[in-house]
Scaffold this motif. Structure first.
Motif, short mmCIF file in Angstrom:
data_model
loop_
_atom_site.label_atom_id
_atom_site.label_comp_id
_atom_site.label_asym_id
_atom_site.label_seq_id
_atom_site.Cartn_x
_atom_site.Cartn_y
_atom_site.Cartn_z
N GLY A 204 3.84 7.47 2.57
CA GLY A 204 3.05 6.08 3.27
C GLY A 204 2.97 4.95 2.26
N GLY A 205 3.28 3.92 2.85
CA GLY A 205 3.29 2.54 2.01
C GLY A 205 4.73 2.34 1.62
N LEU B 177 0.78 -1.19 0.09
CA LEU B 177 -0.06 0.07 0.12
C LEU B 177 0.86 1.19 -0.16
CD1 LEU B 177 -2.99 1.16 0.16
CD2 LEU B 177 -2.53 1.20 2.49
N SER B 178 0.42 2.13 -0.91
CA SER B 178 1.13 3.24 -1.05
C SER B 178 0.51 4.39 -0.14
CB SER B 178 1.27 3.77 -2.43
OG SER B 178 1.96 2.81 -3.01
N THR C 115 0.75 -3.00 -0.07
CA THR C 115 1.03 -4.50 0.53
C THR C 115 -0.05 -4.90 1.56
OG1 THR C 115 3.33 -3.92 0.03
CG2 THR C 115 2.95 -5.56 1.44
N LEU C 116 -0.45 -5.90 1.36
CA LEU C 116 -1.46 -6.62 2.23
C LEU C 116 -0.93 -7.89 2.70
CD1 LEU C 116 -4.82 -6.17 0.53
CD2 LEU C 116 -3.91 -4.81 2.09
N ILE D 84 0.62 -4.53 5.00
CA ILE D 84 2.10 -4.16 5.19
C ILE D 84 2.26 -2.90 4.41
CG2 ILE D 84 4.32 -5.33 5.00
CD1 ILE D 84 3.03 -7.80 5.27
N ASP D 85 2.59 -1.79 5.38
CA ASP D 85 3.19 -0.52 4.78
C ASP D 85 4.37 0.14 5.16
OD1 ASP D 85 2.30 0.16 7.35
OD2 ASP D 85 1.14 1.55 6.80
N LYS D 86 5.18 -1.03 5.63
CA LYS D 86 6.64 -0.74 6.15
C LYS D 86 7.65 -1.77 5.63
CE LYS D 86 5.08 2.30 9.92
NZ LYS D 86 3.79 2.37 9.48
#
Length: 187
Positions: A164-165, A14-15, A28-29, A43-45
């Motif tokens: 972000g993401g 994910l951005s 990202t998941l 999942i964003d890091k």
């Protein structure tokens, strides 16, 4: 993104800091047992990202463009996640608008694809992105929209995006191509 005794953990990138999404910008998941409802986790890091099976998505609530002097706005506020379908068309990742609620991903537009992140040996946070036995690659490091699925391996560096993401960057040593930049001036 890792396998467990019970099921695979899938991750979608994910951005943005919103819920999990899918589309032209990467997201990202994580999903344990892809068929299990309510098991997706964003999942964003980069610190939370590992080699494994993922959904790849971007986040975009709306998009405006000019067509023959008229401003056209696409509204995806109810389905802001744009998940990759596993296809590339005209050098762009083909995605479908999706929604993410309570750990579930849904779309009326079709099916999303699981892809694999394969760690590059000896390099931290560097992966090959694979789908259907082929690698996601770029045919140009100086032009956008030149992505392709080929037998050629391309290394993608995972980095936290300032908005972000997570974003992925491929470089030829001089020029770079980035996927996953939410809110970028160019898609």
């Amino acid at each position: 993104a890792n396998e467990t005794e019970e099921a695979k953990t899938a991750t979608v990138k994910l951005s943005t800091t919103a819920e999990v999404a899918t589309k032209e910008y990467v997201v990202t998941l994580t999903q344990k047992a892809p068929a299990a409802a309510g098991s997706l986790e964003m999942i964003d890091k980069v610190a939370d990202l590992t080699a494994g099976t993922y959904y790849m998505a971007g986040y975009l609530e709306s998009y405006s463009y000019n067509q023959k002097g008229e401003t056209i706005t696409k509204d995806w506020s109810t389905c802001p996640y744009h998940n990759w379908t596993g296809k590339v068309s005209s050098g762009k990742l083909t995605t479908i608008a999706s929604s993410y609620k309570n750990g579930s991903l849904s779309s009326d537009e079709g099916e999303v694809a699981l892809m694999d992140l394969v760690a590059v040996a000896g390099k931290q946070d560097v992966y090959y992105i694979m789908f259907g036995g082929q690698y996601l690659t770029t045919t140009s490091y100086t032009e956008n929209h030149k992505l392709a699925l080929k037998a050629t391996q391309t290394e993608w560096k995972a980095e936290n995006n300032g908005k972000g993401g997570i974003q992925f960057t491929a470089t030829d040593g001089t020029n770079s191509i980035v996927i996953g930049t939410a809110g970028a001036a160019s898609d």
